[in-house]
Design a protein around this motif. Sequence first.
Motif, PDB file in Angstrom:
ATOM      1  N   LEU A   1      -2.078  -6.510   0.290  1.00 46.55           N
ATOM      2  CA  LEU A   1      -3.265  -5.662   0.125  1.00 46.55           C
ATOM      3  C   LEU A   1      -3.992  -5.500   1.453  1.00 46.55           C
ATOM      4  N   GLU A   2      -3.237  -5.364   2.517  1.00 50.45           N
ATOM      5  CA  GLU A   2      -3.770  -5.370   3.879  1.00 50.45           C
ATOM      6  C   GLU A   2      -4.898  -4.379   4.149  1.00 50.45           C
ATOM      7  N   GLY A   3      -4.802  -3.141   3.727  1.00 50.78           N
ATOM      8  CA  GLY A   3      -5.821  -2.153   4.069  1.00 50.78           C
ATOM      9  C   GLY A   3      -7.035  -2.166   3.160  1.00 50.78           C
ATOM     10  N   LEU A   4      -7.024  -3.030   2.168  1.00 51.18           N
ATOM     11  CA  LEU A   4      -8.077  -3.029   1.156  1.00 51.18           C
ATOM     12  C   LEU A   4      -9.302  -3.810   1.620  1.00 51.18           C
ATOM     13  N   LYS A   5     -10.472  -3.280   1.281  1.00 51.91           N
ATOM     14  CA  LYS A   5     -11.731  -3.968   1.580  1.00 51.91           C
ATOM     15  C   LYS A   5     -12.250  -4.599   0.293  1.00 51.91           C
ATOM     16  N   TYR A   6     -13.037  -5.640   0.451  1.00 48.99           N
ATOM     17  CA  TYR A   6     -13.664  -6.259  -0.708  1.00 48.99           C
ATOM     18  C   TYR A   6     -15.054  -6.751  -0.338  1.00 48.99           C
ATOM     19  N   THR A   7     -15.865  -6.916  -1.359  1.00 50.52           N
ATOM     20  CA  THR A   7     -17.177  -7.503  -1.172  1.00 50.52           C
ATOM     21  C   THR A   7     -17.496  -8.335  -2.399  1.00 50.52           C
TER      22      THR A   7
ATOM     23  N   ASP B   1       0.646  -5.664  -9.008  1.00 48.46           N
ATOM     24  CA  ASP B   1      -0.138  -4.859  -9.963  1.00 48.46           C
ATOM     25  C   ASP B   1      -1.287  -4.152  -9.245  1.00 48.46           C
ATOM     26  N   PHE B   2      -1.949  -4.874  -8.364  1.00 51.35           N
ATOM     27  CA  PHE B   2      -3.048  -4.261  -7.605  1.00 51.35           C
ATOM     28  C   PHE B   2      -2.525  -3.152  -6.692  1.00 51.35           C
ATOM     29  N   GLN B   3      -1.363  -3.355  -6.077  1.00 51.86           N
ATOM     30  CA  GLN B   3      -0.772  -2.305  -5.242  1.00 51.86           C
ATOM     31  C   GLN B   3      -0.518  -1.048  -6.064  1.00 51.86           C
ATOM     32  N   SER B   4      -0.001  -1.215  -7.257  1.00 52.17           N
ATOM     33  CA  SER B   4       0.244  -0.064  -8.144  1.00 52.17           C
ATOM     34  C   SER B   4      -1.056   0.643  -8.484  1.00 52.17           C
ATOM     35  N   LEU B   5      -2.084  -0.138  -8.790  1.00 50.15           N
ATOM     36  CA  LEU B   5      -3.387   0.447  -9.121  1.00 50.15           C
ATOM     37  C   LEU B   5      -3.995   1.174  -7.921  1.00 50.15           C
ATOM     38  N   ILE B   6      -3.783   0.636  -6.736  1.00 52.68           N
ATOM     39  CA  ILE B   6      -4.315   1.263  -5.523  1.00 52.68           C
ATOM     40  C   ILE B   6      -3.772   2.678  -5.382  1.00 52.68           C
ATOM     41  N   SER B   7      -2.460   2.822  -5.541  1.00 52.99           N
ATOM     42  CA  SER B   7      -1.884   4.166  -5.391  1.00 52.99           C
ATOM     43  C   SER B   7      -2.155   5.046  -6.612  1.00 52.99           C
ATOM     44  N   GLU B   8      -2.098   4.478  -7.788  1.00 50.13           N
ATOM     45  CA  GLU B   8      -2.299   5.238  -9.031  1.00 50.13           C
ATOM     46  C   GLU B   8      -3.732   5.751  -9.172  1.00 50.13           C
ATOM     47  N   LEU B   9      -4.712   4.919  -8.809  1.00 51.64           N
ATOM     48  CA  LEU B   9      -6.121   5.259  -9.016  1.00 51.64           C
ATOM     49  C   LEU B   9      -6.871   5.566  -7.722  1.00 51.64           C
ATOM     50  N   SER B  10      -6.187   5.601  -6.591  1.00 55.38           N
ATOM     51  CA  SER B  10      -6.824   5.820  -5.281  1.00 55.38           C
ATOM     52  C   SER B  10      -7.937   4.801  -5.033  1.00 55.38           C
ATOM     53  N   LEU B  11      -7.586   3.540  -5.168  1.00 51.68           N
ATOM     54  CA  LEU B  11      -8.580   2.474  -4.992  1.00 51.68           C
ATOM     55  C   LEU B  11      -8.875   2.239  -3.518  1.00 51.68           C
ATOM     56  N   GLU B  12     -10.153   2.018  -3.224  1.00 53.11           N
ATOM     57  CA  GLU B  12     -10.589   1.751  -1.854  1.00 53.11           C
ATOM     58  C   GLU B  12     -11.016   0.301  -1.655  1.00 53.11           C
ATOM     59  N   GLY B  13     -11.418  -0.360  -2.740  1.00 49.41           N
ATOM     60  CA  GLY B  13     -11.898  -1.719  -2.553  1.00 49.41           C
ATOM     61  C   GLY B  13     -12.156  -2.452  -3.851  1.00 49.41           C
ATOM     62  N   PHE B  14     -12.364  -3.762  -3.695  1.00 55.11           N
ATOM     63  CA  PHE B  14     -12.680  -4.653  -4.816  1.00 55.11           C
ATOM     64  C   PHE B  14     -14.147  -5.063  -4.746  1.00 55.11           C
ATOM     65  N   ILE B  15     -14.775  -5.104  -5.902  1.00 57.23           N
ATOM     66  CA  ILE B  15     -16.094  -5.707  -6.051  1.00 57.23           C
ATOM     67  C   ILE B  15     -15.847  -6.982  -6.846  1.00 57.23           C
TER      68      ILE B  15
END
Length: 180
Positions: free
Chosen positions: A109-115, A65-79
């Motif tokens: 979610l390899e390329g994703l950053k989080y904080t 689901d997160f992978q889909s959201l990453i491409s659909e919404l151009s997500l860069e990271g998680f807070i």
Amino acid sequence: MRYVKPLSLFQDLVRGNALERGRLLGLDVGDKYVGVAVSDIHNKIASPLSVLLRKKSTLDMMADDFQSLISELSLEGFIVGYPFDRQRGSPDAVQVKLFIDDLSATRKLEGLKYTYWDEGFTSKNVELLLRPLNLHPVTSKTIIDKFAAVGILQGYLDYVNRKQKSVTAEDFWKANSGLN
């Protein structure tokens, strides 16, 4: 997934092309559910998105689901909401860390950053606002989880945008005062 400091995550976003700038996803991690919020394309306003069921058996589906959201919404990271005001080893803090570790272990979610960002009683604040409405408990819980994620993400966005504005103003002053 890779942890970065809160300001670093936003500064990386700002350095990118303004037309291709990504959004951020706010997460309120609970023991049964994960509330999800998303920023607008300018990373100024957080909006509720959904609530995901949190189980060990559904972690792969959640990562999908997160992978889909990453491409659909151009997500860069998680807070990710984190209970900084409580003891380090508190059950709430441990469950947040375990969730991120388990999500990272899927390697989806390899390329994703989080904080991490202080959740500062976001769920309790939403709960107090909803109490007079006498909603069905399931409806109330869904709204609480979504809007707790909004509170976490909006708190982060307000902070980093204020910091960005003050740095920009300071740079402008230095550049125009001859003190470089």
